[in-house]
Design a protein around this motif. Sequence first.
Motif, PDB file in Angstrom:
ATOM      1  N   ILE A 114      -9.474 -21.216  -1.940  1.00 39.08           N
ATOM      2  CA  ILE A 114      -8.074 -20.988  -2.295  1.00 39.08           C
ATOM      3  C   ILE A 114      -7.638 -19.599  -1.866  1.00 39.08           C
ATOM      4  N   ASP A 138       0.688 -16.521  -5.459  1.00 42.54           N
ATOM      5  CA  ASP A 138       0.123 -17.826  -5.793  1.00 42.54           C
ATOM      6  C   ASP A 138      -1.395 -17.728  -5.953  1.00 42.54           C
ATOM      7  N   LYS A 139      -2.003 -16.904  -5.131  1.00 40.38           N
ATOM      8  CA  LYS A 139      -3.452 -16.738  -5.206  1.00 40.38           C
ATOM      9  C   LYS A 139      -3.851 -16.000  -6.491  1.00 40.38           C
ATOM     10  N   ALA A 147      -3.658 -18.604  -9.112  1.00 37.97           N
ATOM     11  CA  ALA A 147      -4.816 -19.491  -8.997  1.00 37.97           C
ATOM     12  C   ALA A 147      -6.077 -18.824  -9.548  1.00 37.97           C
TER      13      ALA A 147
END
Length: 302
Positions: free
Chosen positions: A209, A219-220, A223
């Motif tokens: 990811i 977004d990472k 995550a």
Amino acid sequence: MDDVLLGLSLVLVLSILARLAGSWIGLPAIIPLLVVGVLAGISVTGLIDPEELLGDSLSPFVQIVVGIILFEGALSLKREELGADVRPAVIRLLTFGVVLTWLLGALAVSLLFDVPREIAVLIGAILIVSGPTVVLPILDFIGPDAKVRSVLKWEGVLIDPLGAIIAVVIFGSLSKSGAQPVIDLVEIISSLATGLIVGAGGALLLMPILRTRKLSGRDKVAATLMMVVASFAVADAVFEDSGLVATIVMGAFLANQKRVKIDYIVEFKETLIPLLIGILFVLLAANVDIADVIDLGLPVIV
């Protein structure tokens, strides 16, 4: 519902105000956080009652927050810091230091307070932990030299789950009718092994990811937070109290691999972690009954 909404909002507002006040005055943030938490808590104004706000969710919430903080701390555990002048000190602190703190803590409690020997042993085990929620903010404030910082950082992060597991094992042995405090090495090793496996697995699952170009940096980060909480929950579900180990292993694993860059996860340190530490300290301080502390008298100062 309105009281709960107001209370939770107050926790967030006061935690940020306390942190800003600490920066303005020039004090480590944990000092104004503790003061504000006590003043707003159950023993002074009663504005914040953590048990009323979160109920049975208070303890799990605290555990998850500590797990996230440990993950962030572990991201700074670089193996190259463990040179010949640092590694021996860290090992001694995590072995002889643990035993010495435990014994002296238990002895002091036994001599100063009228409590059974078994309870003194349990409190001594609890006192093993220094904890990254306290150590890391103080290190950031003081700014010691690199060697001292490395030693205290490694000790502060690694001793947290170790002390917690020992305390839980002792508590479990005392919970049995008429049982004496017993160190169950099988349980301790099982907790550490479960955390190691789940934490390493979580890091391996997260790496693709972090490597993809289809997600933005934010977004990472999201995550990463997701995977940290998931690893904590899975490890704790497999073997109780191994979640903290999993988050540390996951952070240290990511910090010392070379396949993906993790620079953007610095947002954990710059935004999320200070916020979580503030909320954690205000909630915990608000839950302290100062009258009970005062009743302990001079021995508690000693």
